[in-house]
Design a protein around this motif. Sequence first.
Motif, PDB file in Angstrom:
ATOM      1  N   CYS A 128      -0.269   7.114   2.236  1.00 21.60           N
ATOM      2  CA  CYS A 128       0.715   6.095   2.579  1.00 21.60           C
ATOM      3  C   CYS A 128       0.089   4.711   2.679  1.00 21.60           C
ATOM      4  CB  CYS A 128       1.411   6.470   3.887  1.00 21.60           C
ATOM      5  SG  CYS A 128       2.660   5.276   4.429  1.00 21.60           S
ATOM      6  N   PHE A 129       0.697   3.742   2.024  1.00 21.51           N
ATOM      7  CA  PHE A 129       0.227   2.361   2.064  1.00 21.51           C
ATOM      8  C   PHE A 129       0.261   1.791   3.477  1.00 21.51           C
ATOM      9  CE2 PHE A 129       1.353  -2.184   1.992  1.00 21.51           C
ATOM     10  CZ  PHE A 129       0.248  -2.701   1.344  1.00 21.51           C
ATOM     11  N   PHE A 130       1.209   2.237   4.292  1.00 24.89           N
ATOM     12  CA  PHE A 130       1.385   1.677   5.634  1.00 24.89           C
ATOM     13  C   PHE A 130       0.478   2.344   6.675  1.00 24.89           C
ATOM     14  CE2 PHE A 130       5.425   0.835   3.458  1.00 24.89           C
ATOM     15  CZ  PHE A 130       5.514  -0.536   3.643  1.00 24.89           C
ATOM     16  N   CYS A 131       0.460   3.685   6.708  1.00 27.30           N
ATOM     17  CA  CYS A 131      -0.290   4.382   7.768  1.00 27.30           C
ATOM     18  C   CYS A 131      -1.559   5.060   7.265  1.00 27.30           C
ATOM     19  CB  CYS A 131       0.599   5.400   8.472  1.00 27.30           C
ATOM     20  SG  CYS A 131       1.054   6.822   7.445  1.00 27.30           S
ATOM     21  N   ASP A 132      -1.764   5.068   5.956  1.00 29.97           N
ATOM     22  CA  ASP A 132      -2.940   5.634   5.304  1.00 29.97           C
ATOM     23  C   ASP A 132      -3.065   7.150   5.463  1.00 29.97           C
ATOM     24  OD1 ASP A 132      -5.064   5.037   3.591  1.00 29.97           O
ATOM     25  OD2 ASP A 132      -6.520   5.147   5.232  1.00 29.97           O
ATOM     26  N   HIS A 144       5.247   6.887   2.992  1.00 34.65           N
ATOM     27  CA  HIS A 144       6.188   7.824   3.597  1.00 34.65           C
ATOM     28  C   HIS A 144       7.579   7.180   3.610  1.00 34.65           C
ATOM     29  CE1 HIS A 144       2.427   9.394   5.648  1.00 34.65           C
ATOM     30  NE2 HIS A 144       2.961  10.498   5.137  1.00 34.65           N
ATOM     31  N   LYS A 145       8.586   7.987   3.444  1.00 29.52           N
ATOM     32  CA  LYS A 145       9.960   7.484   3.507  1.00 29.52           C
ATOM     33  C   LYS A 145      10.226   6.823   4.860  1.00 29.52           C
ATOM     34  CE  LYS A 145      14.791   8.944   3.210  1.00 29.52           C
ATOM     35  NZ  LYS A 145      15.718  10.088   3.013  1.00 29.52           N
ATOM     36  N   ASN A 146       9.713   7.423   5.938  1.00 28.49           N
ATOM     37  CA  ASN A 146       9.947   6.882   7.282  1.00 28.49           C
ATOM     38  C   ASN A 146       9.169   5.590   7.523  1.00 28.49           C
ATOM     39  OD1 ASN A 146      11.689   8.948   7.924  1.00 28.49           O
ATOM     40  ND2 ASN A 146      10.105  10.218   8.892  1.00 28.49           N
ATOM     41  N   CYS A 147       8.084   5.407   6.788  1.00 27.53           N
ATOM     42  CA  CYS A 147       7.304   4.167   6.940  1.00 27.53           C
ATOM     43  C   CYS A 147       7.923   3.016   6.144  1.00 27.53           C
ATOM     44  CB  CYS A 147       5.865   4.382   6.491  1.00 27.53           C
ATOM     45  SG  CYS A 147       4.880   5.468   7.548  1.00 27.53           S
ATOM     46  N   SER A 148       8.454   3.327   4.972  1.00 25.03           N
ATOM     47  CA  SER A 148       8.987   2.273   4.104  1.00 25.03           C
ATOM     48  C   SER A 148      10.479   2.053   4.286  1.00 25.03           C
ATOM     49  CB  SER A 148       8.721   2.622   2.637  1.00 25.03           C
ATOM     50  OG  SER A 148       9.442   3.791   2.266  1.00 25.03           O
ATOM     51  N   HIS A 149      11.149   3.069   4.859  1.00 25.58           N
ATOM     52  CA  HIS A 149      12.611   3.001   5.067  1.00 25.58           C
ATOM     53  C   HIS A 149      13.351   2.757   3.748  1.00 25.58           C
ATOM     54  CE1 HIS A 149      11.716   2.965   9.338  1.00 25.58           C
ATOM     55  NE2 HIS A 149      10.933   1.911   9.144  1.00 25.58           N
TER      56      HIS A 149
END
Length: 205
Positions: free
Chosen positions: A142-146, A163-168
Amino acid sequence: MQGFIIKLTRAREEDMIVTIIAEESLQTLYRFYGARHSPINMGFKIDFEVEHSLKSSIGRLRDVIHLGFPWMGQYERIRLWQQFISLFYPHLKDSEAIGDFYFALLNDASIRWKDQNPKRVAIESYVRLLEYEGRLHKDLNCFFCDLPIEDDISLIRAFLPAHKNCSHTLSINPKGLEWLYTNASTLFLSDQEIDRLWYIVNEGL
């Protein structure tokens, strides 16, 4: 010489600065306005000559022949083509010797644009571009949480995984994404997923 027009900038009166992806270079040329000149537009594929002068640092665009596409009469295909090809200018504007990859990519896309879904052609071309430039992220962290992405894969700008939950954002089915990355084919992606990826492509190459 042949090339695709990726940007038109109005100069004085009706003159134009024309940026072209040519067969092995990015050309920025001056186009004088006149009744004897054939019309040009964004996205056109043209055959042309370049005239150089000691009086100017920018070459002159001459002897232009429009190499039309079979789908030129289809408004929606033209609109999507111009939208897609305009993305190349901000991506390549600081380059000159770009090799033949980008011309070949656009040439192939323009041929397939006639019979295939243009959005799918653009997405498949973009994956080839990312692969060529070494920017295709096949490792799904994941680009956001790695953290690794095991399901609900989403993509953000430059097709970075998240992740879908990270990018919404809408998730992409893993089988379809794997096939896209392996074969540069959107065969297993739904039209809804294609619309999502088309939106990402238009955020910038």
